[in-house]
Design a protein around this motif. Structure first.
Motif, PDB file in Angstrom:
ATOM      1  N   SER A  63       0.850  -1.194   0.000  1.00 22.14           N
ATOM      2  CA  SER A  63       0.000   0.000   0.000  1.00 22.14           C
ATOM      3  C   SER A  63       0.883   1.240   0.000  1.00 22.14           C
ATOM      4  N   ILE A  64       0.306   2.361  -0.397  1.00 18.71           N
ATOM      5  CA  ILE A  64       1.038   3.623  -0.351  1.00 18.71           C
ATOM      6  C   ILE A  64       1.289   4.023   1.106  1.00 18.71           C
ATOM      7  N   GLU A  65       0.375   3.658   2.000  1.00 20.91           N
ATOM      8  CA  GLU A  65       0.566   3.954   3.421  1.00 20.91           C
ATOM      9  C   GLU A  65       1.814   3.257   3.960  1.00 20.91           C
ATOM     10  N   GLU A  66       2.070   2.052   3.477  1.00 20.90           N
ATOM     11  CA  GLU A  66       3.280   1.321   3.863  1.00 20.90           C
ATOM     12  C   GLU A  66       4.525   2.103   3.438  1.00 20.90           C
ATOM     13  N   VAL A  67       4.493   2.691   2.261  1.00 22.05           N
ATOM     14  CA  VAL A  67       5.621   3.503   1.777  1.00 22.05           C
ATOM     15  C   VAL A  67       5.798   4.721   2.674  1.00 22.05           C
ATOM     16  N   PHE A  68       4.694   5.423   2.976  1.00 25.48           N
ATOM     17  CA  PHE A  68       4.763   6.602   3.843  1.00 25.48           C
ATOM     18  C   PHE A  68       5.363   6.255   5.201  1.00 25.48           C
ATOM     19  N   GLU A  69       4.940   5.138   5.753  1.00 23.26           N
ATOM     20  CA  GLU A  69       5.423   4.729   7.078  1.00 23.26           C
ATOM     21  C   GLU A  69       6.917   4.397   7.045  1.00 23.26           C
ATOM     22  N   GLU A  70       7.320   3.651   6.040  1.00 26.41           N
ATOM     23  CA  GLU A  70       8.718   3.233   5.946  1.00 26.41           C
ATOM     24  C   GLU A  70       9.664   4.390   5.631  1.00 26.41           C
ATOM     25  N   TYR A  71       9.174   5.394   4.939  1.00 28.04           N
ATOM     26  CA  TYR A  71      10.020   6.514   4.511  1.00 28.04           C
ATOM     27  C   TYR A  71       9.490   7.840   5.039  1.00 28.04           C
ATOM     28  N   LYS A  72       9.086   7.860   6.306  1.00 27.42           N
ATOM     29  CA  LYS A  72       8.436   9.051   6.869  1.00 27.42           C
ATOM     30  C   LYS A  72       9.334  10.276   6.929  1.00 27.42           C
ATOM     31  N   ASP A  73      10.644  10.109   6.832  1.00 26.42           N
ATOM     32  CA  ASP A  73      11.560  11.251   6.872  1.00 26.42           C
ATOM     33  C   ASP A  73      11.849  11.820   5.482  1.00 26.42           C
ATOM     34  N   HIS A  74      11.156  11.340   4.470  1.00 24.53           N
ATOM     35  CA  HIS A  74      11.371  11.792   3.092  1.00 24.53           C
ATOM     36  C   HIS A  74      10.250  12.734   2.652  1.00 24.53           C
ATOM     37  N   ARG A  75      10.539  13.491   1.617  1.00 29.31           N
ATOM     38  CA  ARG A  75       9.516  14.343   1.006  1.00 29.31           C
ATOM     39  C   ARG A  75       8.869  13.574  -0.149  1.00 29.31           C
ATOM     40  N   PHE A  76       7.578  13.788  -0.338  1.00 26.89           N
ATOM     41  CA  PHE A  76       6.818  13.125  -1.393  1.00 26.89           C
ATOM     42  C   PHE A  76       6.176  14.176  -2.289  1.00 26.89           C
ATOM     43  N   PHE A  77       6.271  13.956  -3.597  1.00 28.02           N
ATOM     44  CA  PHE A  77       5.603  14.803  -4.579  1.00 28.02           C
ATOM     45  C   PHE A  77       4.718  13.909  -5.438  1.00 28.02           C
ATOM     46  N   PHE A  78       3.476  14.356  -5.656  1.00 28.66           N
ATOM     47  CA  PHE A  78       2.448  13.550  -6.284  1.00 28.66           C
ATOM     48  C   PHE A  78       2.092  14.135  -7.645  1.00 28.66           C
ATOM     49  N   ALA A  79       2.385  13.403  -8.700  1.00 29.83           N
ATOM     50  CA  ALA A  79       2.106  13.868 -10.058  1.00 29.83           C
ATOM     51  C   ALA A  79       0.615  13.751 -10.347  1.00 29.83           C
ATOM     52  N   SER A  80       0.030  14.873 -10.769  1.00 29.62           N
ATOM     53  CA  SER A  80      -1.403  14.885 -11.064  1.00 29.62           C
ATOM     54  C   SER A  80      -1.732  16.017 -12.020  1.00 29.62           C
ATOM     55  N   THR A  81      -2.601  15.744 -12.962  1.00 30.42           N
ATOM     56  CA  THR A  81      -3.075  16.800 -13.864  1.00 30.42           C
ATOM     57  C   THR A  81      -3.969  17.784 -13.107  1.00 30.42           C
ATOM     58  N   LYS A  82      -4.392  17.423 -11.907  1.00 29.67           N
ATOM     59  CA  LYS A  82      -5.294  18.271 -11.120  1.00 29.67           C
ATOM     60  C   LYS A  82      -4.560  19.286 -10.252  1.00 29.67           C
ATOM     61  N   SER A  83      -3.252  19.272 -10.274  1.00 24.61           N
ATOM     62  CA  SER A  83      -2.466  20.202  -9.460  1.00 24.61           C
ATOM     63  C   SER A  83      -2.324  21.548 -10.158  1.00 24.61           C
ATOM     64  N   GLU A  84      -2.114  22.581  -9.389  1.00 25.43           N
ATOM     65  CA  GLU A  84      -1.814  23.913  -9.933  1.00 25.43           C
ATOM     66  C   GLU A  84      -0.306  24.141  -9.997  1.00 25.43           C
TER      67      GLU A  84
END
Length: 155
Positions: A63-84
């Motif tokens: 799951s993506i939550e597993e990634v967040f938990e394992e790498y909580k000290d990292h920054r995440f950027f989410f690619a989306s056409t809905k972003s400004e």
């Protein structure tokens, strides 16, 4: 110096294969979040021409939550056409995660809403009716991040 590419439920093996090749050639880590739309057993990989798979640092997650938990000290950027926010307006850093969704739907809407401040987009025409191919999108953002980091360890 390491960047992380995270594919959430990728569906098309050739897209993931092209991204894996880019990760291998740039020493970026590829994170694959299940379920995958294809098999990664040796027979299927060889048939798809992915004979370099074993040369890439690939990590699997349930799951993506597993990634967040394992790498909580990292920054995440989410690619989306809905972003400004445009991807080229970000100051990327060593250890950043670039997160992409499945080919047919992108990232889940609730994930983008939850992390809207970290959502980024690639500028493109809106009236075309399509967005860029997943592997193209990954490479655009990955190589901008690498450019900003002065292509660490690359000739």
């Amino acid at each position: 110096m390491t960047l992380h590419i995270c594919l959430v439920e990728p569906e098309i093996p050739h897209n993931t294969g092209a991204i894996a090749r880019s990760c291998g050639l740039t020493k970026s880590v590829l994170h694959l979040v299940r379920p995958l739309g294809f098999s990664t057993d040796d027979k299927h990989l060889k048939r798809s021409g992915l004979d370099y798979w074993h040369l890439v640092d690939i990590r699997y997650h349930d799951s993506i939550e597993e990634v967040f938990e394992e790498y909580k000290d990292h920054r995440f950027f989410f690619a989306s056409t809905k972003s400004e926010k445009r991807y080229c307006d970000i100051q990327f850093q060593d250890g950043d995660f670039l997160v992409f969704g499945k080919e047919t739907k992108g990232l889940p809407e609730e994930l983008i809403k939850e992390h809207y401040d970290s959502a980024i987009r690639i500028p493109m025409l809106k009236d075309f009716g399509r967005s860029l191919n997943l592997s193209v999108s990954v490479n655009i953002i990955l190589f901008e991040a690498l450019r900003q980091l002065d292509y660490p360890g690359m000739a």
